[in-house]
Design a protein around this motif. Structure first.
Motif, short mmCIF file in Angstrom:
data_model
loop_
_atom_site.label_atom_id
_atom_site.label_comp_id
_atom_site.label_asym_id
_atom_site.label_seq_id
_atom_site.Cartn_x
_atom_site.Cartn_y
_atom_site.Cartn_z
N LEU A 175 0.36 29.20 -25.87
CA LEU A 175 1.49 28.29 -24.93
C LEU A 175 1.35 28.76 -23.68
O LEU A 175 1.19 30.09 -23.41
N PRO A 176 1.91 28.21 -22.53
CA PRO A 176 1.83 28.43 -21.15
C PRO A 176 2.76 29.65 -21.03
O PRO A 176 2.61 30.49 -20.11
N SER A 177 3.64 29.77 -21.90
CA SER A 177 4.64 30.91 -21.85
C SER A 177 4.00 32.47 -21.90
O SER A 177 4.60 33.35 -21.34
N VAL A 178 2.89 32.21 -22.64
CA VAL A 178 2.21 33.45 -22.53
C VAL A 178 1.47 33.91 -21.38
O VAL A 178 0.69 33.23 -20.86
N PRO A 179 1.84 35.25 -20.76
CA PRO A 179 1.11 35.20 -19.26
C PRO A 179 -0.16 35.54 -19.34
O PRO A 179 -0.82 35.96 -20.75
N ASP A 180 -0.85 35.16 -18.55
CA ASP A 180 -2.38 35.04 -18.47
C ASP A 180 -2.98 36.57 -18.79
O ASP A 180 -4.13 36.67 -19.40
N ILE A 181 -2.15 37.54 -18.28
CA ILE A 181 -2.87 38.93 -18.22
C ILE A 181 -2.82 39.27 -19.50
O ILE A 181 -3.79 40.10 -19.89
N VAL A 182 -2.02 38.83 -20.50
CA VAL A 182 -1.90 39.26 -21.84
C VAL A 182 -3.28 38.72 -22.45
O VAL A 182 -4.07 39.43 -23.21
N VAL A 184 2.85 44.50 -19.17
CA VAL A 184 1.59 44.24 -19.64
C VAL A 184 0.38 45.14 -18.85
O VAL A 184 -0.37 45.67 -19.20
N ALA A 185 0.68 44.56 -17.53
CA ALA A 185 -0.43 45.18 -16.38
C ALA A 185 -0.15 46.82 -16.63
O ALA A 185 -1.22 47.48 -16.54
N ALA A 215 -6.16 37.55 -21.18
CA ALA A 215 -7.36 37.59 -20.07
C ALA A 215 -7.70 36.36 -19.63
O ALA A 215 -8.86 36.00 -19.44
N GLY A 216 -6.74 35.35 -19.42
CA GLY A 216 -6.94 34.02 -19.07
C GLY A 216 -7.54 33.05 -20.13
O GLY A 216 -7.91 31.89 -19.67
N LEU A 217 -7.53 33.44 -21.17
CA LEU A 217 -8.30 32.64 -22.14
C LEU A 217 -7.11 31.68 -22.61
O LEU A 217 -6.09 31.71 -22.23
N THR A 218 -7.69 30.36 -23.34
CA THR A 218 -6.68 29.34 -23.72
C THR A 218 -6.10 29.75 -24.91
O THR A 218 -5.12 28.93 -25.79
N THR A 219 -6.62 30.85 -25.69
CA THR A 219 -6.13 31.53 -26.93
C THR A 219 -5.21 32.51 -26.83
O THR A 219 -5.36 33.57 -25.72
N VAL A 220 -4.22 32.93 -28.00
CA VAL A 220 -3.77 34.09 -28.01
C VAL A 220 -4.01 34.82 -29.48
O VAL A 220 -4.06 33.78 -30.28
N TYR A 252 -9.38 44.30 -17.18
CA TYR A 252 -8.62 43.18 -17.29
C TYR A 252 -9.08 42.08 -18.14
O TYR A 252 -8.45 41.15 -18.60
N PHE A 253 -10.56 42.10 -18.46
CA PHE A 253 -10.98 41.04 -19.02
C PHE A 253 -10.88 41.05 -20.77
O PHE A 253 -11.26 40.24 -21.56
N ASP A 254 -10.22 42.12 -20.96
CA ASP A 254 -10.15 42.32 -22.50
C ASP A 254 -8.75 42.10 -22.89
O ASP A 254 -7.74 42.84 -22.70
N PRO A 255 -8.56 40.75 -23.59
CA PRO A 255 -7.20 40.44 -24.07
C PRO A 255 -6.21 41.25 -25.11
O PRO A 255 -7.05 42.11 -25.91
#
Ligand code: TXA
Ligand code: MG
Length: 333
Positions: A104-111, A49-50, A113-118, A60-63
């Motif tokens: 869910l915590p299984s989704v890497p934060d980079i995806v 993803v990086a 951008a550190g949000l609690t949502t996906v 990187y702030f753009d999910p």
């Protein structure tokens, strides 16, 4: 060579299997969806993803949206969604609607951008669905363009912008919708439109009732960090016009993006018409390819005629306003 078509392959069974192998081993694949082409990576592989961010030169702030092929994949990335989201999934998936859910915590934060949502979407394209199924995992994919530039609606658009920095581009022809997905979040006060897109708001409201639309189409929406005012831009500056009288006489190097027709006596370099019949669906499907062609013609400025803001017209105007904003504060606001 950048822009070389060498890594474009027809999206047949064999190449889809190869592309899935590339995703599984951490590579990047350009692939068709019904909206625009995506630049895919294994959503659970943070390094892959990086690489998306690097190739797109995306901040990187753009999910990034996570793409799935089956309803059963939702629990891999999100907590059980509320009933209202379930109803939207049932009504519009697969299709051009992205739904924001609790991550869910299984989704890497980079995806995210550190949000609690996906943001999750099931694309309505056979190639995208087979690729995701064959890869056997959700696929993180932004539009396959350089950050802030026009989204690609054909494999050659992807190659032109990203070239061989993508491991493989699957060619599935022109995108039928031609505009990115509509993004919706269920907030505390009800459903909120984060990005108008390929699914008209009116369709969504039939299921959810009134959707909150933050301010006007041209405003930046802080909740979708990628919604910077300068998104979706052709290389040439763009100006919105109400009528063709707004085009100055000395515009021989300009391009015109007309909605249904343009006067025969316009002295400009190139004219593109979105839909002769005034069909907003056709206009949406052709928007980015018309802008790509105006860019290729080397026009120094694009005059874009406003379209009616109903149905898909809302998303078309959103993209045009953003393209105009790139050149400073818009004059019409
Ligand atoms: O049609 C589409 O949506 C295409 C195809 C490839 O699926 N994808 C696409 O992705 O347009 P992208 O990255 O160009 O735009 C995704 C938008 C960004 O504006 C981002 O900020 C927003 O989705 N987004 C992603 N995750 C989000 C989240 N958790 N909350 C709010 N907005 C989110
Ligand atoms: Mg994009």
């Amino acid at each position: 060579m950048q822009g070389s078509p060498v890594n474009i392959f027809p999206a047949d069974r064999e190449n889809i299997v190869r592309a899935a192998g590339i995703l599984k081993s951490g590579g990047l694949v350009g692939f068709p969806t019904e909206t625009v082409y995506g630049l895919g990576a294994d959503a659970f592989n943070p390094e892959a993803v990086a690489a998306i961010f690097e190739v797109k030169r995306r901040p990187y702030f753009d999910p990034i949206i996570v793409h799935i092929a089956d309803h059963e994949q939702v629990p891999l990335v999100a907590f059980t969604p509320p009933a209202r989201i379930e109803r939207l999934m049932a009504a519009f998936w697969p299709g051009p609607l992205t739904l924001v859910m609790e991550k869910l915590p299984s989704v890497p934060d980079i995806v995210t951008a550190g949000l609690t949502t996906v943001a999750v979407r099931m694309p309505a394209h056979p190639v995208a669905l087979s690729l995701i199924r064959e890869a056997g995992r959700p696929v993180a994919a932004p539009s396959a363009n350089l950050f802030g530039r026009l989204s690609p609606t054909s494999a050659s658009h992807v190659a032109l912008q990203l070239g061989d920095r993508v491991d493989m581009i699957l060619d599935g022809g022109e995108c039928t919708v031609g505009l990115e997905s509509t993004i919706l979040k269920i907030g505390e006060g009800g459903p909120v439109l984060l990005r108008p897109g390929g699914l008209p708001l009116e369709e969504i409201e039939k299921i959810t009732g009134k959707v909150i639309v933050p301010l006007t189409a041209a405003d930046a929406i802080p909740e979708a960090p990628g919604q910077l005012p300068s998104h979706y831009s052709p290389s040439a500056p763009l100006r919105l016009i109400d009528g063709f009288d707004d085009i100055p006489p000395d515009s021989t190097n300009a391009g015109v993006l007309a909605f249904m027709t343009a006067p025969g006596n316009l002295r400009v370099k190139k004219i593109e018409v979105l839909s002769e019949n005034g069909d907003l669906r056709e206009a949406a499907a052709r928007l980015f390819s018309c802008l790509h062609r105006l860019d290729e013609a080397g026009v120094d400025l694009i005059y874009a005629q406003r379209v009616p803001e109903t149905g898909l017209g809302m998303a078309i105007m959103n993209r045009l306003c953003r393209a105009e904003n790139r050149n400073g504060p818009p004059r019409h606001l």
